[in-house]
Design an enzyme around this catalytic site. Sequence first.
Site, PDB file in Angstrom:
ATOM      1  N   ASN A  91       0.863  -1.177   0.000  1.00 62.10           N
ATOM      2  CA  ASN A  91       0.000   0.000   0.000  1.00 62.10           C
ATOM      3  C   ASN A  91       0.901   1.230   0.000  1.00 62.10           C
ATOM      4  OD1 ASN A  91      -1.767   2.061   0.519  1.00 62.10           O
ATOM      5  ND2 ASN A  91      -2.406   1.331   2.542  1.00 62.10           N
ATOM      6  N   LYS A 114       0.069   4.254  -0.146  1.00 64.55           N
ATOM      7  CA  LYS A 114      -0.557   5.409   0.521  1.00 64.55           C
ATOM      8  C   LYS A 114      -0.384   6.667  -0.345  1.00 64.55           C
ATOM      9  CE  LYS A 114      -0.106   3.060   4.880  1.00 64.55           C
ATOM     10  NZ  LYS A 114       0.011   3.108   6.337  1.00 64.55           N
ATOM     11  N   HIS A 121      -9.464   1.004   5.034  1.00 66.25           N
ATOM     12  CA  HIS A 121      -8.181   1.147   5.730  1.00 66.25           C
ATOM     13  C   HIS A 121      -8.383   2.014   6.973  1.00 66.25           C
ATOM     14  CE1 HIS A 121      -4.058   2.268   6.618  1.00 66.25           C
ATOM     15  NE2 HIS A 121      -3.693   1.199   5.920  1.00 66.25           N
ATOM     16  N   GLU A 131      -6.735   4.360   8.165  1.00 65.09           N
ATOM     17  CA  GLU A 131      -6.520   5.800   7.951  1.00 65.09           C
ATOM     18  C   GLU A 131      -7.775   6.450   7.364  1.00 65.09           C
ATOM     19  OE1 GLU A 131      -2.899   5.336   5.734  1.00 65.09           O
ATOM     20  OE2 GLU A 131      -1.866   4.732   7.563  1.00 65.09           O
ATOM     21  N   GLU A 146      -5.089  -5.226  10.425  1.00 62.59           N
ATOM     22  CA  GLU A 146      -4.056  -4.218  10.662  1.00 62.59           C
ATOM     23  C   GLU A 146      -4.340  -3.520  11.990  1.00 62.59           C
ATOM     24  OE1 GLU A 146      -2.167  -2.916   6.659  1.00 62.59           O
ATOM     25  OE2 GLU A 146      -3.873  -1.635   7.049  1.00 62.59           O
ATOM     26  N   GLY A 178       2.821   1.949  10.882  1.00 65.82           N
ATOM     27  CA  GLY A 178       3.768   3.061  10.782  1.00 65.82           C
ATOM     28  C   GLY A 178       4.509   3.353  12.066  1.00 65.82           C
ATOM     29  N   SER A 234       3.753  -2.444  10.186  1.00 63.60           N
ATOM     30  CA  SER A 234       5.205  -2.520  10.359  1.00 63.60           C
ATOM     31  C   SER A 234       5.803  -3.852   9.890  1.00 63.60           C
ATOM     32  CB  SER A 234       5.596  -2.220  11.809  1.00 63.60           C
ATOM     33  OG  SER A 234       5.198  -0.905  12.160  1.00 63.60           O
TER      34      SER A 234
HETATM   35  P1  13P Z   1       3.269   0.157   7.660  1.00 58.32           P
HETATM   36  O1  13P Z   1       3.760  -1.109   7.022  1.00 58.32           O
HETATM   37  O2  13P Z   1       3.995   1.384   7.206  1.00 58.32           O
HETATM   38  O3  13P Z   1       3.162   0.027   9.142  1.00 58.32           O
HETATM   39  O4  13P Z   1       1.755   0.378   7.125  1.00 58.32           O
HETATM   40  C1  13P Z   1       0.854  -0.665   7.193  1.00 58.32           C
HETATM   41  C2  13P Z   1      -0.371  -0.296   6.448  1.00 58.32           C
HETATM   42  O5  13P Z   1      -1.117   0.572   6.845  1.00 58.32           O
HETATM   43  C3  13P Z   1      -0.635  -0.993   5.176  1.00 58.32           C
HETATM   44  O6  13P Z   1      -1.922  -0.734   4.723  1.00 58.32           O
END
Ligand code: 13P
Length: 253
Positions: A9, A11, A96, A98, A168, A174, A214
Amino acid sequence: MRKPVIAGNWKMYKTVSESVDTALALKPLVANANHCDVIIAPVFTALKTVADRLEGSNVHVAGQNCSTEVEEGAHTGEVTAAMLRDVGASHVIVGHSERRQFYFETDSMVNKKCQAAITAGLIAILCVGESLEQREQGTAERVVSGQLTGGLSGLTVSDLDRIIVAYEPVWAIGTGRTATPEQAQEMHAFIRRVFADGYTKTAAGAMRILYGGSVKPDNIAGLMSQTDIDGALVGGASLKADSFAQIVNFGRT
Ligand code: 13P
């Protein structure tokens, strides 16, 4: 036998040319990765160019979001699932954390997006996961099962062929603080039980459940050694072709 999925992803990162550069660098590095489905999710503006450049390869392309609306219409700033399909996407990430956190997506919206994705012939990667506060309060399972049943409301067993779940935990995204393989396994097994209870044991056994939060080249093997972990949804470590390829090719030389 569930075929693993490793999805990146991206982002809100990368211009079109940066996206193409990364995609083209990745392509040869994962060309022999027949053991899993490889997916990358660039920003909308780069989707078509990246999909065109990857055509005929084993790297699939995903949208990071789609509209709740199935039909085109007066919805400024939105993109339908069919429009994603039109530019070469085969998958779309839905719900997601976010988007739930910063854009106030509810389970009912996530549900409409899953339905829209299926109608358009896409595979929806449905994201679920609890916050740190919810985990500490002991409500993680209740939160995740609510997101699953809400997000999948009205879907039939046969629709589940077009769903991939990504667990997740928000506290692991992150942060560099990945869930331990055991913590992730525990929730993945729980998610599979939710499918067995809500649908059938066969459907539960076939569901691919990815872990995200992560994931890095040095922790993928531990996560993938768990029975109910069928792959990963990778954020930061998917932005560089070599680290994402290492995750795709984990355990191989
Ligand atoms: P990270 O791998 O940067 O922690 O992000 C995970 C994520 O949100 C994938 O959709």
